[in-house]
Design a protein around this motif. Sequence first.
Motif, PDB file in Angstrom:
ATOM      1  N   LEU A  57      16.013  10.996  -1.410  1.00  0.00           N
ATOM      2  CA  LEU A  57      15.046   9.952  -1.072  1.00  0.00           C
ATOM      3  C   LEU A  57      14.517   9.338  -2.360  1.00  0.00           C
ATOM      4  N   THR A  58      14.544   8.015  -2.433  1.00  0.00           N
ATOM      5  CA  THR A  58      13.953   7.284  -3.559  1.00  0.00           C
ATOM      6  C   THR A  58      12.850   6.391  -3.013  1.00  0.00           C
ATOM      7  N   VAL A  59      11.681   6.487  -3.625  1.00  0.00           N
ATOM      8  CA  VAL A  59      10.537   5.659  -3.240  1.00  0.00           C
ATOM      9  C   VAL A  59      10.185   4.763  -4.422  1.00  0.00           C
ATOM     10  N   THR A  60      10.279   3.454  -4.216  1.00  0.00           N
ATOM     11  CA  THR A  60       9.970   2.489  -5.269  1.00  0.00           C
ATOM     12  C   THR A  60       8.647   1.819  -4.948  1.00  0.00           C
ATOM     13  N   VAL A  61       7.741   1.844  -5.919  1.00  0.00           N
ATOM     14  CA  VAL A  61       6.382   1.335  -5.724  1.00  0.00           C
ATOM     15  C   VAL A  61       6.128   0.186  -6.693  1.00  0.00           C
ATOM     16  N   ASP A  62       5.587  -0.916  -6.174  1.00  0.00           N
ATOM     17  CA  ASP A  62       5.199  -2.044  -7.019  1.00  0.00           C
ATOM     18  C   ASP A  62       3.810  -2.518  -6.624  1.00  0.00           C
ATOM     19  N   VAL A  63       2.930  -2.590  -7.624  1.00  0.00           N
ATOM     20  CA  VAL A  63       1.551  -3.034  -7.403  1.00  0.00           C
ATOM     21  C   VAL A  63       1.258  -4.164  -8.381  1.00  0.00           C
ATOM     22  N   THR A  64       0.676  -5.237  -7.873  1.00  0.00           N
ATOM     23  CA  THR A  64       0.267  -6.365  -8.714  1.00  0.00           C
ATOM     24  C   THR A  64      -1.130  -6.799  -8.299  1.00  0.00           C
ATOM     25  N   MET A  65      -2.018  -6.970  -9.293  1.00  0.00           N
ATOM     26  CA  MET A  65      -3.365  -7.471  -9.041  1.00  0.00           C
ATOM     27  C   MET A  65      -3.790  -8.413 -10.164  1.00  0.00           C
ATOM     28  N   ALA A  66      -4.605  -9.386  -9.818  1.00  0.00           N
ATOM     29  CA  ALA A  66      -5.176 -10.285 -10.820  1.00  0.00           C
ATOM     30  C   ALA A  66      -6.506 -10.807 -10.298  1.00  0.00           C
ATOM     31  N   PHE A  74      -9.331 -13.062 -15.586  1.00  0.00           N
ATOM     32  CA  PHE A  74     -10.208 -12.079 -16.215  1.00  0.00           C
ATOM     33  C   PHE A  74      -9.584 -10.689 -16.283  1.00  0.00           C
ATOM     34  N   PHE A  75      -8.699 -10.404 -15.341  1.00  0.00           N
ATOM     35  CA  PHE A  75      -8.133  -9.056 -15.268  1.00  0.00           C
ATOM     36  C   PHE A  75      -6.770  -9.127 -14.621  1.00  0.00           C
ATOM     37  N   HIS A  76      -5.831  -8.334 -15.130  1.00  0.00           N
ATOM     38  CA  HIS A  76      -4.535  -8.232 -14.456  1.00  0.00           C
ATOM     39  C   HIS A  76      -4.039  -6.791 -14.508  1.00  0.00           C
ATOM     40  N   TYR A  77      -3.222  -6.461 -13.526  1.00  0.00           N
ATOM     41  CA  TYR A  77      -2.710  -5.095 -13.393  1.00  0.00           C
ATOM     42  C   TYR A  77      -1.331  -5.177 -12.773  1.00  0.00           C
ATOM     43  N   LYS A  78      -0.396  -4.437 -13.361  1.00  0.00           N
ATOM     44  CA  LYS A  78       0.960  -4.369 -12.804  1.00  0.00           C
ATOM     45  C   LYS A  78       1.469  -2.937 -12.971  1.00  0.00           C
ATOM     46  N   HIS A  79       2.005  -2.405 -11.878  1.00  0.00           N
ATOM     47  CA  HIS A  79       2.456  -1.006 -11.895  1.00  0.00           C
ATOM     48  C   HIS A  79       3.785  -0.902 -11.153  1.00  0.00           C
ATOM     49  N   HIS A  80       4.723  -0.137 -11.746  1.00  0.00           N
ATOM     50  CA  HIS A  80       6.032   0.088 -11.124  1.00  0.00           C
ATOM     51  C   HIS A  80       6.373   1.561 -11.247  1.00  0.00           C
ATOM     52  N   THR A  81       6.723   2.174 -10.109  1.00  0.00           N
ATOM     53  CA  THR A  81       7.084   3.595 -10.075  1.00  0.00           C
ATOM     54  C   THR A  81       8.376   3.785  -9.287  1.00  0.00           C
ATOM     55  N   VAL A  82       9.215   4.678  -9.774  1.00  0.00           N
ATOM     56  CA  VAL A  82      10.371   5.151  -9.005  1.00  0.00           C
ATOM     57  C   VAL A  82      10.223   6.666  -8.883  1.00  0.00           C
ATOM     58  N   GLU A  83      10.063   7.129  -7.637  1.00  0.00           N
ATOM     59  CA  GLU A  83       9.848   8.549  -7.334  1.00  0.00           C
ATOM     60  C   GLU A  83      11.048   9.054  -6.547  1.00  0.00           C
ATOM     61  N   THR A  91      11.500  15.662  -7.301  1.00  0.00           N
ATOM     62  CA  THR A  91      12.311  15.967  -8.487  1.00  0.00           C
ATOM     63  C   THR A  91      11.977  15.144  -9.725  1.00  0.00           C
ATOM     64  N   THR A  92      11.795  13.830  -9.578  1.00  0.00           N
ATOM     65  CA  THR A  92      11.564  13.005 -10.762  1.00  0.00           C
ATOM     66  C   THR A  92      10.626  11.856 -10.437  1.00  0.00           C
ATOM     67  N   LEU A  93      10.007  11.334 -11.481  1.00  0.00           N
ATOM     68  CA  LEU A  93       9.208  10.112 -11.381  1.00  0.00           C
ATOM     69  C   LEU A  93       9.254   9.398 -12.719  1.00  0.00           C
ATOM     70  N   ASP A  94       9.371   8.080 -12.660  1.00  0.00           N
ATOM     71  CA  ASP A  94       9.282   7.229 -13.845  1.00  0.00           C
ATOM     72  C   ASP A  94       8.382   6.053 -13.506  1.00  0.00           C
ATOM     73  N   SER A  95       7.364   5.822 -14.315  1.00  0.00           N
ATOM     74  CA  SER A  95       6.466   4.708 -14.038  1.00  0.00           C
ATOM     75  C   SER A  95       6.070   3.989 -15.318  1.00  0.00           C
ATOM     76  N   LYS A  96       5.741   2.716 -15.137  1.00  0.00           N
ATOM     77  CA  LYS A  96       5.185   1.901 -16.208  1.00  0.00           C
ATOM     78  C   LYS A  96       4.027   1.093 -15.634  1.00  0.00           C
ATOM     79  N   THR A  97       2.964   0.959 -16.424  1.00  0.00           N
ATOM     80  CA  THR A  97       1.773   0.247 -15.988  1.00  0.00           C
ATOM     81  C   THR A  97       1.298  -0.694 -17.079  1.00  0.00           C
ATOM     82  N   ASP A  98       0.920  -1.892 -16.690  1.00  0.00           N
ATOM     83  CA  ASP A  98       0.209  -2.818 -17.579  1.00  0.00           C
ATOM     84  C   ASP A  98      -1.196  -2.946 -17.017  1.00  0.00           C
TER      85      ASP A  98
END
Length: 216
Positions: A57-66, A74-83, A91-98
């Motif tokens: 099972l692979t779960v891909t997560v994407d979050v965007t806010m501004a 004034f504010f921004h947020y971006k998040h990407h995860t592969v679980e 077993t594994t997770l890789d994520s990056k966040t701005d």
Amino acid sequence: MLSRRGLMIAGGCAVFARPALAALPVPTSRKLAFKISRNGSEIGSHALVFSQSGDALTVTVDVTMAVSFGPIRFFHYKHHTVEQWQGDVFTTLDSKTDYDGEPGFCTVRRDGDKLTVEGSKAAKYTAPLSTLAATHWNKAELLGPMINPENGMLIRPKIADLGMDRVALASGAMVPARHYSWRGAHSLDLWYDAQDDWTALKAIVKDGSELDYKKL
């Protein structure tokens, strides 16, 4: 304004058993999507996509806010995860966040009897084997401890089961869902429906404003 460190949306402790893959709360549509509002104004989206192949099972997560005022952001947020899961094992997770220009990351690797975690706010460490990532789709995360997917920190909030409730979807429809509170460094509430699908979230961030997730 949303402040750094104020946004973490995640949880830890209760009385469920870890589910096997067949029993994991994977939505029948293979996706979850939420509209995110701040103090009643829409600011972004949170989407999860579930891909299964046999026992994997692979779960891909994407979050965007501004948050903007006219043309000024004034504010921004971006998040990407592969679980990833194999059977009933995370077993594994890789994520990056701005996070408003501040980069964050988290990596998790299971190797035999070790679960190794590293993140932008966590030097490499070995987590308890039962630890899950605080990505919220799997209610079993509330057993804790959890890994903050934004930065790798190990978190142990206090979780309380507040019983059955009714929450609003993005459509305006009200649906029954079980309510859990999460208190610790962050304050939030999570709801799960009768199929254990993640259904809603509310969080109070550091500046006192409220984030509200409504399921699409």
